[in-house]
Design a protein around this motif. Structure first.
Motif, PDB file in Angstrom:
ATOM      1  N   PRO A  27     -40.392 -30.769 -31.831  1.00  0.00           N
ATOM      2  CA  PRO A  27     -41.646 -31.534 -31.834  1.00  0.00           C
ATOM      3  C   PRO A  27     -42.784 -30.649 -32.329  1.00  0.00           C
TER       4      PRO A  27
ATOM      5  N   ARG B  97     -45.112 -34.592 -24.171  1.00  0.00           N
ATOM      6  CA  ARG B  97     -43.968 -35.451 -23.870  1.00  0.00           C
ATOM      7  C   ARG B  97     -44.413 -36.647 -23.038  1.00  0.00           C
TER       8      ARG B  97
ATOM      9  N   GLU C 233     -36.073 -38.913 -26.012  1.00  0.00           N
ATOM     10  CA  GLU C 233     -37.269 -38.074 -25.947  1.00  0.00           C
ATOM     11  C   GLU C 233     -38.366 -38.682 -26.799  1.00  0.00           C
ATOM     12  N   VAL C 234     -39.553 -38.811 -26.227  1.00  0.00           N
ATOM     13  CA  VAL C 234     -40.709 -39.321 -26.957  1.00  0.00           C
ATOM     14  C   VAL C 234     -41.896 -38.426 -26.641  1.00  0.00           C
ATOM     15  N   TYR C 235     -42.643 -38.066 -27.668  1.00  0.00           N
ATOM     16  CA  TYR C 235     -43.847 -37.267 -27.532  1.00  0.00           C
ATOM     17  C   TYR C 235     -45.004 -38.038 -28.157  1.00  0.00           C
TER      18      TYR C 235
ATOM     19  N   VAL D 255     -43.843 -39.121 -31.625  1.00  0.00           N
ATOM     20  CA  VAL D 255     -42.825 -38.260 -32.201  1.00  0.00           C
ATOM     21  C   VAL D 255     -41.578 -38.523 -31.364  1.00  0.00           C
ATOM     22  N   VAL D 256     -40.573 -39.117 -31.995  1.00  0.00           N
ATOM     23  CA  VAL D 256     -39.398 -39.630 -31.290  1.00  0.00           C
ATOM     24  C   VAL D 256     -38.164 -38.847 -31.702  1.00  0.00           C
ATOM     25  N   ARG D 257     -37.347 -38.482 -30.725  1.00  0.00           N
ATOM     26  CA  ARG D 257     -36.059 -37.846 -31.004  1.00  0.00           C
ATOM     27  C   ARG D 257     -35.115 -38.942 -31.466  1.00  0.00           C
TER      28      ARG D 257
ATOM     29  N   HIS E  20     -30.101 -34.466 -34.239  1.00  0.00           N
ATOM     30  CA  HIS E  20     -31.108 -35.171 -33.452  1.00  0.00           C
ATOM     31  C   HIS E  20     -32.503 -34.688 -33.841  1.00  0.00           C
TER      32      HIS E  20
ATOM     33  N   VAL F 138     -36.634 -34.989 -34.810  1.00  0.00           N
ATOM     34  CA  VAL F 138     -37.763 -35.778 -34.331  1.00  0.00           C
ATOM     35  C   VAL F 138     -38.446 -36.377 -35.553  1.00  0.00           C
TER      36      VAL F 138
ATOM     37  N   SER G 104     -41.802 -39.017 -36.886  1.00  0.00           N
ATOM     38  CA  SER G 104     -43.111 -39.513 -36.463  1.00  0.00           C
ATOM     39  C   SER G 104     -43.240 -40.997 -36.760  1.00  0.00           C
TER      40      SER G 104
END
Length: 172
Positions: free
Chosen positions: A69, A75, A93-95, A104-106, A148, A150, A152
């Motif tokens: 990220p 997060r 996971e999301v930031y 920002v997504v995994r 995996h 990340v 946007s």
């Protein structure tokens, strides 16, 4: 004896041509020399992100995945991320970044595919993010690895206290 010498020389030449053809199809050594050694990509230069990205915050542009990220991304708490529609092994996971206007997504990608993400619904209660992957070209040889990165996803308004719902669609 002369015939067998010609045959051996022809076989060697054909073998060398085959090796060179396979090496060209897999990528040249010079393109690998420019690849990141750590398996991560560096953040793009400022200004190359999406239209809503701040010049001071390096946010990967759509279609340009990273593996970490962005620095400064926060997060989103797990209790505000709904990943029930994703397979159990899919990362959830999301930031939030850029004041909450960028998620920002995994994601998940493999072989020749590349992860894609799009905010398909944005309401006062939730943001629905559709994750998919590009299709491999027909006839293209691809590895069977799983990554995996990340990615946007730009939002129309800051995330705030909204829930992020993750869903997955078929490759495009």
């Amino acid at each position: 004896m002369r015939y067998s010498t010609k045959l051996i020389g022809t076989t060697r030449l054909a073998g060398a041509a085959l090796v060179l053809t396979m090496a060209a199809a897999c990528g040249s050594p010079t393109s690998m020399a420019n690849a990141p050694a750590s398996g991560t990509e560096s953040a793009p230069p400022s200004g190359s992100g999406s239209a809503s990205a701040s010049a001071s915050t390096p946010v990967p542009p759509p279609g340009k995945p990273q593996f970490d990220p962005p620095q400064g991304a926060v997060r989103v708490p797990d209790n505000r991320v709904d990943g029930a529609a994703l397979p159990k092994t899919f990362p959830k996971e999301v930031y939030s970044d850029n004041g909450g206007t960028v998620l920002v997504v995994r994601a998940e990608e493999g072989g020749c595919g590349h992860a894609l993400g799009e905010a398909v619904e944005q309401s006062a209660q939730k943001v629905v993010v559709d994750l998919s992957e590009t299709k491999a070209q027909t006839g293209q040889m691809c590895t069977m690895d799983l990554r995996h990165p990340v990615i946007s996803v730009a939002l129309a308004a800051p995330l705030g206290e909204r829930t992020v719902v993750l869903k997955r669609s078929a490759p495009r």
